[in-house]
Design a protein around this motif. Structure first.
Motif, PDB file in Angstrom:
ATOM      1  N   VAL A   1       0.834  -1.203   0.000  1.00  0.00           N
ATOM      2  CA  VAL A   1       0.000   0.000   0.000  1.00  0.00           C
ATOM      3  C   VAL A   1       0.864   1.247   0.000  1.00  0.00           C
ATOM      4  CG1 VAL A   1      -1.662   1.349   1.345  1.00  0.00           C
ATOM      5  CG2 VAL A   1      -1.988  -1.109   1.064  1.00  0.00           C
ATOM      6  N   ARG A   2       1.948   1.224   0.772  1.00  0.00           N
ATOM      7  CA  ARG A   2       2.824   2.401   0.823  1.00  0.00           C
ATOM      8  C   ARG A   2       3.502   2.640  -0.523  1.00  0.00           C
ATOM      9  NH1 ARG A   2       7.908   4.625   3.035  1.00  0.00           N
ATOM     10  NH2 ARG A   2       7.293   6.516   4.144  1.00  0.00           N
ATOM     11  N   LYS A   3       3.909   1.577  -1.200  1.00  0.00           N
ATOM     12  CA  LYS A   3       4.535   1.729  -2.515  1.00  0.00           C
ATOM     13  C   LYS A   3       3.526   2.227  -3.545  1.00  0.00           C
ATOM     14  CE  LYS A   3       8.192  -1.747  -1.978  1.00  0.00           C
ATOM     15  NZ  LYS A   3       9.326  -0.886  -2.358  1.00  0.00           N
ATOM     16  N   PHE A   4       2.276   1.852  -3.367  1.00  0.00           N
ATOM     17  CA  PHE A   4       1.229   2.229  -4.319  1.00  0.00           C
ATOM     18  C   PHE A   4       0.704   3.636  -4.073  1.00  0.00           C
ATOM     19  CE2 PHE A   4      -3.344   2.463  -5.252  1.00  0.00           C
ATOM     20  CZ  PHE A   4      -3.340   2.195  -6.621  1.00  0.00           C
ATOM     21  N   THR A   5       0.658   4.053  -2.799  1.00  0.00           N
ATOM     22  CA  THR A   5       0.006   5.310  -2.424  1.00  0.00           C
ATOM     23  C   THR A   5       0.862   6.511  -2.793  1.00  0.00           C
ATOM     24  OG1 THR A   5      -1.019   4.160  -0.560  1.00  0.00           O
ATOM     25  CG2 THR A   5      -1.067   6.554  -0.520  1.00  0.00           C
ATOM     26  N   LYS A   6       0.245   7.483  -3.431  1.00  0.00           N
ATOM     27  CA  LYS A   6       0.965   8.690  -3.845  1.00  0.00           C
ATOM     28  C   LYS A   6       1.326   9.554  -2.641  1.00  0.00           C
ATOM     29  CE  LYS A   6      -1.166   9.220  -8.405  1.00  0.00           C
ATOM     30  NZ  LYS A   6      -2.033  10.084  -9.257  1.00  0.00           N
ATOM     31  N   SER A   7       2.400  10.314  -2.772  1.00  0.00           N
ATOM     32  CA  SER A   7       2.793  11.265  -1.734  1.00  0.00           C
ATOM     33  C   SER A   7       1.760  12.393  -1.667  1.00  0.00           C
ATOM     34  CB  SER A   7       4.165  11.864  -2.036  1.00  0.00           C
ATOM     35  OG  SER A   7       5.150  10.867  -2.054  1.00  0.00           O
ATOM     36  N   ARG A   8       1.322  12.677  -0.466  1.00  0.00           N
ATOM     37  CA  ARG A   8       0.430  13.837  -0.299  1.00  0.00           C
ATOM     38  C   ARG A   8       0.377  14.242   1.166  1.00  0.00           C
ATOM     39  NH1 ARG A   8      -5.076  13.518   1.241  1.00  0.00           N
ATOM     40  NH2 ARG A   8      -5.808  11.420   1.785  1.00  0.00           N
ATOM     41  N   GLN A   9       0.147  15.518   1.387  1.00  0.00           N
ATOM     42  CA  GLN A   9      -0.040  16.013   2.746  1.00  0.00           C
ATOM     43  C   GLN A   9      -1.528  16.023   3.059  1.00  0.00           C
ATOM     44  OE1 GLN A   9       2.377  19.321   4.089  1.00  0.00           O
ATOM     45  NE2 GLN A   9       0.625  20.201   5.177  1.00  0.00           N
ATOM     46  N   ILE A  10      -1.890  15.429   4.183  1.00  0.00           N
ATOM     47  CA  ILE A  10      -3.289  15.362   4.590  1.00  0.00           C
ATOM     48  C   ILE A  10      -3.669  16.588   5.393  1.00  0.00           C
ATOM     49  CG2 ILE A  10      -4.951  14.053   5.985  1.00  0.00           C
ATOM     50  CD1 ILE A  10      -3.230  11.555   5.296  1.00  0.00           C
TER      51      ILE A  10
ATOM     52  N   VAL B   1       2.263  19.395  14.060  1.00  0.00           N
ATOM     53  CA  VAL B   1       2.007  18.016  13.663  1.00  0.00           C
ATOM     54  C   VAL B   1       1.696  17.999  12.168  1.00  0.00           C
ATOM     55  CG1 VAL B   1       0.607  15.951  13.994  1.00  0.00           C
ATOM     56  CG2 VAL B   1       1.072  17.456  15.944  1.00  0.00           C
ATOM     57  N   MET B   2       2.449  17.210  11.416  1.00  0.00           N
ATOM     58  CA  MET B   2       2.171  17.032   9.995  1.00  0.00           C
ATOM     59  C   MET B   2       1.652  15.613   9.781  1.00  0.00           C
ATOM     60  SD  MET B   2       4.672  17.236   6.629  1.00  0.00           S
ATOM     61  CE  MET B   2       5.100  18.955   6.875  1.00  0.00           C
ATOM     62  N   ILE B   3       0.528  15.502   9.035  1.00  0.00           N
ATOM     63  CA  ILE B   3      -0.079  14.202   8.732  1.00  0.00           C
ATOM     64  C   ILE B   3      -0.026  14.023   7.222  1.00  0.00           C
ATOM     65  CG2 ILE B   3      -2.128  12.765   9.010  1.00  0.00           C
ATOM     66  CD1 ILE B   3      -2.980  14.647  11.302  1.00  0.00           C
ATOM     67  N   PHE B   4       0.470  12.872   6.753  1.00  0.00           N
ATOM     68  CA  PHE B   4       0.749  12.740   5.324  1.00  0.00           C
ATOM     69  C   PHE B   4       0.835  11.275   4.906  1.00  0.00           C
ATOM     70  CE2 PHE B   4       4.657  13.036   7.778  1.00  0.00           C
ATOM     71  CZ  PHE B   4       5.406  11.965   7.309  1.00  0.00           C
TER      72      PHE B   4
ATOM     73  N   ASP C   1      -7.482   7.792   7.913  1.00  0.00           N
ATOM     74  CA  ASP C   1      -6.932   9.151   7.818  1.00  0.00           C
ATOM     75  C   ASP C   1      -7.819  10.150   8.555  1.00  0.00           C
ATOM     76  OD1 ASP C   1      -4.774   8.366   6.288  1.00  0.00           O
ATOM     77  OD2 ASP C   1      -5.639   9.005   4.379  1.00  0.00           O
ATOM     78  N   GLU C   2      -9.131  10.044   8.345  1.00  0.00           N
ATOM     79  CA  GLU C   2     -10.072  10.982   8.954  1.00  0.00           C
ATOM     80  C   GLU C   2     -10.075  10.845  10.476  1.00  0.00           C
ATOM     81  OE1 GLU C   2     -12.734  14.075   9.191  1.00  0.00           O
ATOM     82  OE2 GLU C   2     -11.616  13.367   7.423  1.00  0.00           O
ATOM     83  N   VAL C   3     -10.054   9.607  10.978  1.00  0.00           N
ATOM     84  CA  VAL C   3     -10.030   9.384  12.424  1.00  0.00           C
ATOM     85  C   VAL C   3      -8.760   9.965  13.038  1.00  0.00           C
ATOM     86  CG1 VAL C   3      -9.867   7.617  14.231  1.00  0.00           C
ATOM     87  CG2 VAL C   3     -11.532   7.359  12.379  1.00  0.00           C
ATOM     88  N   ILE C   4      -7.620   9.686  12.423  1.00  0.00           N
ATOM     89  CA  ILE C   4      -6.347  10.188  12.953  1.00  0.00           C
ATOM     90  C   ILE C   4      -6.327  11.709  12.944  1.00  0.00           C
ATOM     91  CG2 ILE C   4      -3.862  10.344  12.497  1.00  0.00           C
ATOM     92  CD1 ILE C   4      -4.003   7.428  11.497  1.00  0.00           C
ATOM     93  N   LYS C   5      -6.697  12.300  11.822  1.00  0.00           N
ATOM     94  CA  LYS C   5      -6.674  13.764  11.705  1.00  0.00           C
ATOM     95  C   LYS C   5      -7.562  14.416  12.763  1.00  0.00           C
ATOM     96  CE  LYS C   5      -9.034  15.692   8.377  1.00  0.00           C
ATOM     97  NZ  LYS C   5      -9.484  16.159   7.034  1.00  0.00           N
TER      98      LYS C   5
END
Length: 478
Positions: free
Chosen positions: A157-166, A175-178, A352-356
């Motif tokens: 999943v990490r190799k597949f998922t594009k880089s992005r800042q959440i 705190v940066m979530i990404f 992502d939504e729960v963590i954010k």
């Protein structure tokens, strides 16, 4: 190619179970080509016997070509899919990953199955593996060796998922979530043993688990800092779960009266709780978090790391997120109730939504009470009983599990109006109170104790709570 994943490899390498997990995480359709074949043409074993391998391979190719044109899909393929040049070209149009494993280990997993390749015997199986190996290795290889299924899933999943800042939050602390954003590293990077094993992250390996939160481990870290010539102006990076970030935070805030440091939590519990808020502690004389400090590091959260956790540890982070919702944010708690199935399945958008939201909520509380004098104590919901359970079990019961039990017990005793909602969510995760035990000794050591009472969060309704002093004799009557 943008939203198509294919998994290849010999029978027994885990393609089906990994493929299903990846599809749940990404919200994609999952297709097992062997299952599709059998649905249309019957048993592969019988088809081989009746029509031969060549005809089977032709129909298999047709299925691959058809499903490779489907968007948002994860395909698990048969072990021999790569033998035909046409199939190899189709696989190049997808994100294709080869799940590599030792052939002897593969044989031991499949030797009792009825598949055609197994029936011809071990030597033929191993020979076929050697023939296929260079064809598999055309594609990106995932060395599954000592890794668990959840580890392999998260890596893909990490190799597949594009880089992005959440999101980027900067209230009490930054705190940066990404996903997959490269961050500049510091003078010394300390990486937990587990993270090193899964992700092969560069840095000095350190132990993880509650044993690391000790005076002895802190002394070793201080000696390492001294040996490396670190000063107050140096910066260190801690990468790992909550015990690692907690212990290294304690060491960093005490070395030379405090130095620069940053945290990369890699567990869900660490992301929503342990690394947020600047409290760091070690255990002493069997008492949880008895010796501690405050600090304000930058925190970098790559949410994909949490996907590598086994179900039990992942659910511990769900518990801490639910706790924040219960005492402070009704919308978060409701969101978790409504999406619990997707959260348990580790759907990345929902996680992502729960963590954010959980991080934002915790920072809101801390900003109002940075030194843990009053309001911040609402975040201790479930922790008085939970820490006592941990200590009484000599840490054989994990933190998240103990807090889950603590939330059920404390809500039943002091917040009965919300008990059923809290109990239903927690028990849906598989956490249940077990035997009764006298926890008085451990509660007496609780740092929240005031005289013969402990300050406990009481929840009037989900998302709205206040603090009350509760007598220890009532609390210890578990």
């Amino acid at each position: 190619m943008e939203d198509k994943i294919a998994l290849i490899g010999m029978m027994g390498c885990g393609k089906s179970v990994v493929g299903k997990k990846i599809a749940q995480i990404l919200g994609f359709e999952y297709v097992d080509l062997d299952e599709k074949f059998e649905k249309s043409y019957g048993s592969i074993e019988r088809y081989f016997e009746k029509y031969g391998e060549d005809k089977f391979r032709t129909l298999e190719s047709d299925l691959l070509e058809r499903y490779s044109k489907t968007d948002r899909i994860v395909l698990s393929t048969g072990g021999g899919i790569i033998e035909r040049p046409k199939n190899r070209e189709i696989l190049k149009t997808m994100h294709t990953f080869y799940l590599e494993a030792d052939p002897e280990a593969l044989w031991n997993r499949v030797k009792n199955s009825s598949r055609p390749l197994v029936k011809i015997g071990k030597n033929a199986f191993l020979s076929r593996f050697e023939k296929r190996k260079p064809l598999y290795e055309i594609y990106e290889t995932i060395h599954t060796g000592s890794l668990e299924i959840d580890h392999v899933t998260a890596i893909i999943v990490r190799k597949f998922t594009k880089s992005r800042q959440i999101d980027e939050l900067d209230s009490y602390q930054k705190v940066m979530i990404f996903h997959n954003v490269e961050i500049e590293r510091s003078d010394l990077c300390l990486v937990s043993k587990t993270v090193k094993k899964i992700w092969n992250t560069e840095g000095t390996e350190v132990d993880d688990g509650e044993e690391f939160k000790s005076i002895a481990s802190a002394q070793k870290m201080w000696e390492l800092f001294l040996e490396k010539g670190l000063s107050r102006s140096s910066k260190i990076t801690a990468i790992g779960g909550g015990t690692v970030t907690d212990a290294i935070g304690f060491v960093a805030t005490t070395y030379m009266r405090g130095m620069n440091f940053e945290l990369y939590p890699t567990t869900l519990l660490g992301m929503v709780d342990a690394a947020i808020g600047g409290k760091f502690a070690i255990n002493f004389n069997g008492v949880k978090n008895l010796v501690g400090t405050f600090g304000k590091p930058d925190v970098f959260i790559d949410t994909v790391y949490a996907l590598s956790l086994d179900d039990e540890r992942f659910k511990e982070g769900i518990v801490e997120s639910a706790k924040i919702g219960a005492v402070y944010d009704e919308k978060l708690f409701q969101y978790m109730e409504d999406n619990l199935g997707k959260i348990i399945a580790k759907n990345l958008d929902v996680v992502d939504e729960v963590i954010k939201t959980a991080v934002k909520d915790k920072l809101d509380v801390i900003l109002k009470d940075p030194h843990d004098q009053n309001l911040r104590h609402i975040l201790n919901f479930g922790h008085t009983i939970g820490h006592a359970i941990e200590s009484a079990s000599n840490n054989s019961i994990s933190h998240g599990h103990a807090v889950a039990i603590g939330m059920i017990v404390e809500s039943e005793k002091f917040s009965p109006q919300v008990h059923e909602r809290i109990k239903n969510l927690i028990t849906s995760l598989g956490f249940n109170p077990e035997k009764d035990e006298d926890l008085t000794r451990w509660i007496l050591s609780d740092k929240k104790k005031v005289g013969n009472a402990v300050v406990i969060p009481v929840i009037e309704k989900i998302g709205n709570s206040h603090l009350e002093k509760i007598g220890i004799e009532i609390l210890s009557d578990h």
